[in-house]
Design an enzyme around this catalytic site. Structure first.
Site: not given
Ligand code: G6Q
Length: 545
Positions: A209, A215, A270-271, A356, A387, A507
């Site tokens: 965005k 990263e 973003g999410r 978030e 399991h 950050k």
């Protein structure tokens, strides 16, 4: 900023507190015995999804008190404000309009005096044209080879949705295309994702965005170098890189022609962006028609949430149940267990969406929230999870409400597996709810000394979500179900579900430490003694000092 009464000060909250005390240890065996029709009544349906919430620690009274709480908190008005494009993300002064991304062409939704629907469909049309060209081989790499690999580079909201959707919809995907997702700044992520790929056949979708995320930019620069060096030509970028972003200037600066950029807007968090251009890799995988079906599923759930009474409104009910366990039972976590291996990244996707959004300790008025907000979300697909950690859910000391998600028809041709899978899902919901008593064990001939260890108390609540088949449309409905469920919780807790200030601190600190790790000279360190010693050890062991 919205002050108003705190949730805990509302009449409904007080009534729920008393109701919870009155309920005491009453449980599901009793509730089902007293009300045999409960399994058919505590259900709701919408947008292709069926929700059975009867195996929750609630009575009819709980439900009406929870709905009362939603009304007292103004859920309907807040919901309408979101759909209208009001700036309900108050700390960032932004509208929250992911619902506009899936509105039909005929809709009209105004943001700052502009109808955004035509802009949304213009981007969708460009994505469609581009996807068709890549999928049918008209878009070629710079050496004239057909694109066989698509690598999405992005992180957080620009990664989790695309990867989750790709895996979920793999049975609908073009099998001649390989999809990879690179998110972590750990070089191993890029190296492993690309080690068997031919750069001449590889297309990178740089999804960010802001187009400034450390990263993503580090991985994008590495990708550019990987392509340019291998193909020996600078003009390779034009054929091998496209961008998804809101930041034209940064995209141009990186060297991607903005003709190959797909935009979105600041009112898409973003999410909440997997149905925007951030979904370009999804569209490349499943094709434009399936992508649009997915958007239609989102829209169906939007309409259900917008128009159904709260009493039969799936996202509202699920959000309120989360509040019930979180604030009145002290539940700290909740599990998401899809009985569909294609949904293996769905819990991780929901982890970001929920944690978030609702991991906040300050309310909309800037006041400390002196009550619990968002729970910890985790999960894995069943039956694998059975399991592994289900033991703790069945017999541990913590209350973990779970959502079990299953489908009536498989996507795999191995039909006979499906009944086994679903038998497990139904059995787990039953066992978690009703457990096993000492008397039942004795009647089955269990040795006395084992009885205390084998008793399962039951009363472990579950929601069961059932749909016909995991299609693109159903995936859209499912994601929107959780988006609005998260919204409902945020309204009850009076928090801003659409900002993420907590992510910023780490950050900034990482930016300060980086030169201390990379510099040739041992730096003067001014951190605490632990951080100083860790940096010193790191430098020594990597051979810098
Ligand atoms: C999501 C968050 C966060 C964001 C990433 C990537 O709601 O804001 O996860 O999506 O930090 O950001 P960019 O898309 O700007 O690279």
């Amino acid at each position: 900023m919205t002050d108003g009464p705190r949730p805990t000060e509302t009449q409904a909250w007080q009534a729920l507190k008393i109701h919870r005390e009155e309920m005491g240890g009453a449980g599901l065996r009793q509730f089902f015995a007293e009300d045999p029709g409960r399994g058919e009544r505590f259900c709701a349906e919408g947008a292709g999804l069926f929700l059975d919430y009867s195996k929750n620690l609630i009575t009819g009274k709980t439900l009406s008190l929870l709905v009362g709480l939603a009304r007292e908190r103004g859920l309907e008005a807040r919901r309408d404000a979101m759909f209208r494009g009001e700036k309900i993300n108050v700390t960032e002064n932004r509208a929250v309009l992911h619902t506009a991304l899936r509105a039909p062409r005929s809709a009209s939704i105004m943001v700052d005096g502009r109808d955004v629907v035509p802009d949304i469909h213009a981007v969708l049309d460009r994505m469609t044209d581009f996807s068709d060209r890549v999928r049918d081989g008209r878009w070629l790499g710079c050496t004239g080879k057909r694109i066989k690999n698509v690598v999405n580079i992005g992180i957080g909201g620009s990664y989790l949705g695309p990867e989750m959707a790709y895996l979920a919809l793999r049975p609908f995907s073009r099998r001649t295309l390989n999809f990879r997702f690179v998110s972590n700044v750990d070089g191993a992520d890029f190296t492993e994702a690309t080690q068997d790929l031919d750069p001449a056949e590889t297309l990178f979708v740089i999804s960010s965005k802001t187009f400034t995320t450390l990263e993503t930019m580090t991985n994008a620069l590495t990708a550019r170098q990987w392509v340019v060096e291998a193909l020996g030509r600078k003009d390779a970028v034009a054929a091998h890189f496209v961008a998804v972003s809101t930041n034209d200037a940064k995209v141009r600066q990186f060297g991607i022609d903005t003709a190959n950029m797909f935009g979105f807007w600041d009112w898409v968090g973003g999410r909440y962006s997997m149905d925007s251009a951030i979904g370009l890799s999804t569209m490349l995988a499943v094709g434009p028609e399936n992508f649009r079906d997915m958007l239609a599923g989102f829209h169906d759930m939007d309409e259900h949430f917008r128009t159904s009474p709260l009493e039969s409104n799936l996202p509202a009910i699920m959000g309120l149940l989360t509040v019930w366990y979180n604030n009145f039972f002290g539940a700290q976590t909740m599990g998401i267990m899809p009985y569909a291996s294609c949904l293996k990244r769905f819990p991780a996707y929901l982890q970001q969406l929920q944690m978030e959004s609702n991991g906040k300790h300050v309310d909309l008025g800037g006041r400390f929230a002196d009550y619990q907000t968002g729970p910890i979300i985790w999960g894995e697909p069943g039956t694998d999870a059975q399991h592994s950690f289900y033991q703790l859910i069945h017999q541990g000391t913590k209350l973990i409400p779970c959502d079990l998600i299953g489908f009536c028809r498989p996507l795999s041709p191995l039909d006979h597996h499906h009944d086994l899978l679903m038998a497990n899902m139904f059995a787990q919901a039953e066992a978690l709810a009703f457990g096993k008593t000492a008397e039942e064990l004795a009647a089955e001939g269990s040795p006395d000394f084992q009885t205390p260890f084998r008793v399962c108390e039951g009363n472990r609540p579950t929601n069961v979500i059932l749909a016909e088949r995991l299609t693109p449309k159903i995936l859209g409905s499912l994601v929107a179900l959780y988006e609005h469920n998260v919204f409902t919780q945020g309204v009850i807790w009076n928090i801003d579900s659409f900002d993420q200030w907590g992510v910023e601190l780490g950050k900034v600190l990482a930016g300060r430490i980086t030169p201390e790790l990379t510099g040739a000279q041992a730096p003067k360190l001014g951190h605490d003694s632990s951080t100083n010693a860790l940096i010193g050890r790191y430098r020594r062991l990597k051979g810098s000092d």
